[in-house]
Design a protein around this motif. Sequence first.
Motif, PDB file in Angstrom:
ATOM      1  N   ALA A 307      30.254  47.462   6.860  1.00 48.57           N
ATOM      2  CA  ALA A 307      29.114  47.692   7.749  1.00 48.57           C
ATOM      3  C   ALA A 307      29.345  48.889   8.654  1.00 48.57           C
ATOM      4  N   CYS A 308      30.606  49.130   9.035  1.00 46.76           N
ATOM      5  CA  CYS A 308      30.930  50.211   9.966  1.00 46.76           C
ATOM      6  C   CYS A 308      31.451  51.450   9.243  1.00 46.76           C
ATOM      7  N   ALA A 309      32.378  51.250   8.318  1.00 48.36           N
ATOM      8  CA  ALA A 309      32.997  52.383   7.618  1.00 48.36           C
ATOM      9  C   ALA A 309      32.191  52.828   6.410  1.00 48.36           C
ATOM     10  N   GLY A 310      31.193  52.036   6.023  1.00 47.14           N
ATOM     11  CA  GLY A 310      30.421  52.360   4.824  1.00 47.14           C
ATOM     12  C   GLY A 310      29.231  53.245   5.068  1.00 47.14           C
ATOM     13  N   GLY A 311      29.083  53.746   6.290  1.00 50.41           N
ATOM     14  CA  GLY A 311      27.991  54.665   6.578  1.00 50.41           C
ATOM     15  C   GLY A 311      26.717  54.003   7.058  1.00 50.41           C
ATOM     16  N   TYR A 312      26.736  52.701   7.268  1.00 51.04           N
ATOM     17  CA  TYR A 312      25.546  52.014   7.759  1.00 51.04           C
ATOM     18  C   TYR A 312      25.429  52.155   9.280  1.00 51.04           C
ATOM     19  N   SER A 313      24.287  52.563   9.736  1.00 51.83           N
ATOM     20  CA  SER A 313      24.076  52.780  11.166  1.00 51.83           C
ATOM     21  C   SER A 313      23.568  51.510  11.833  1.00 51.83           C
ATOM     22  N   ARG A 314      23.624  51.503  13.154  1.00 55.11           N
ATOM     23  CA  ARG A 314      23.003  50.417  13.904  1.00 55.11           C
ATOM     24  C   ARG A 314      21.504  50.361  13.608  1.00 55.11           C
ATOM     25  N   ALA A 315      20.888  51.507  13.424  1.00 48.35           N
ATOM     26  CA  ALA A 315      19.459  51.549  13.107  1.00 48.35           C
ATOM     27  C   ALA A 315      19.181  50.823  11.794  1.00 48.35           C
ATOM     28  N   PHE A 316      20.030  51.068  10.786  1.00 53.03           N
ATOM     29  CA  PHE A 316      19.845  50.393   9.504  1.00 53.03           C
ATOM     30  C   PHE A 316      20.057  48.897   9.644  1.00 53.03           C
TER      31      PHE A 316
END
Length: 375
Positions: A307-316
């Motif tokens: 969730a954090c290192a995989g490029g997913y943003s808080r917005a996503f």
Amino acid sequence: MALTFDLKATDGAARLGEVGTARGVVRTPAFMPVGTAGTVKGMLPGQVRGTGADIVLGNTYHLMLRPGAERVARLGGLHRFSGWEGPILTDSGGFQVMSLAGLRKITEEGVRFASHVDGTRHFLSPERSMEIQALLGSDIAMCFDECPALPAGRDRIAASMEMSMRWAARSREAFGHPGDRALFGIQQGGLEEDLRRESAERLREIGFEGYAVGGLAVGEGQEAMFGVLDHAPAQLPANRPRYLMGVGKPDDVVGAVKRGIDMMDCVLPTRSGRTGQGWTARGMVNLRNARHRDDPRPLEEGCPCPACAGGYSRAFLHHVVRSKEMIGGMLLTWHNLTYYGRLMAAMRGAIGAGRFADWERGFHARRAEGDLEPV
């Protein structure tokens, strides 16, 4: 032996150790993800292991109702059935049965209850609980006990503790001493120090491979719980693992380790993930809040989870949580279990280095900062 415990270091009351089982070593302090129905919701077994978990918990009550302990046994036991190859601890089913309130009747013999699933009638006793846990094939089983909700009067707590100790003796006799499986006794006594001491003495006389502090995290609040933990763990044998059942929030976990607890479990990190909540070093973040909808930053900088290192943003994450997409709960569960795994690893390192008090101050200071400012 069915179970070994190697106490490697202490720092104050905090303990660093290893619990050895037939299916592998559990590094302590340890947090056990909960796989209620034989699976940690939203996660594959290898993913759970990747968060740092050495052991998971299975629930006797739920598994006896469906798919049925006998069916699990025919299919090779819970390890093969679920795909988890490491150690498994199963609870006795007592806590869930006791929480059914109007659907159950308690006697000295055991508990008769109606299934919350379909209303069918069942009976659970110390002997039947041991039988079910043997059919499941867990590495660590828990003795059958009664866990009254708090607050409760002293007479109610004392009577419950007395019956739990009689049930503990019956559990030990029914469980026996298999060479590859261990049985933990459960200390009861509510918030009463003398009742806790009496319970611990009775459990010592019976003899178990490990010991749990039960009857907490049932409505008493953190201050009262810590008050019990200031004396309860030391009442149990120092050469056996100590397990605090059903705890908890990160600051509960840290406070328990500080007071001598080795093992814990709680549904919180997985349940929080499914409801849009992420746990970080700065505290809990509610991804449902609109403040995150334009935030390009990761949930927690430096976290290695997908969730954090995989490029997913808080917005996503905000979007998929609000849209009720399955990936939202999956990613946040993965993050939360990773956070708990990193928390336990940090405490093990701090205890081993003799700097737990300094580490604890930093833990609380970081949480006091609160979440990142909105963009």
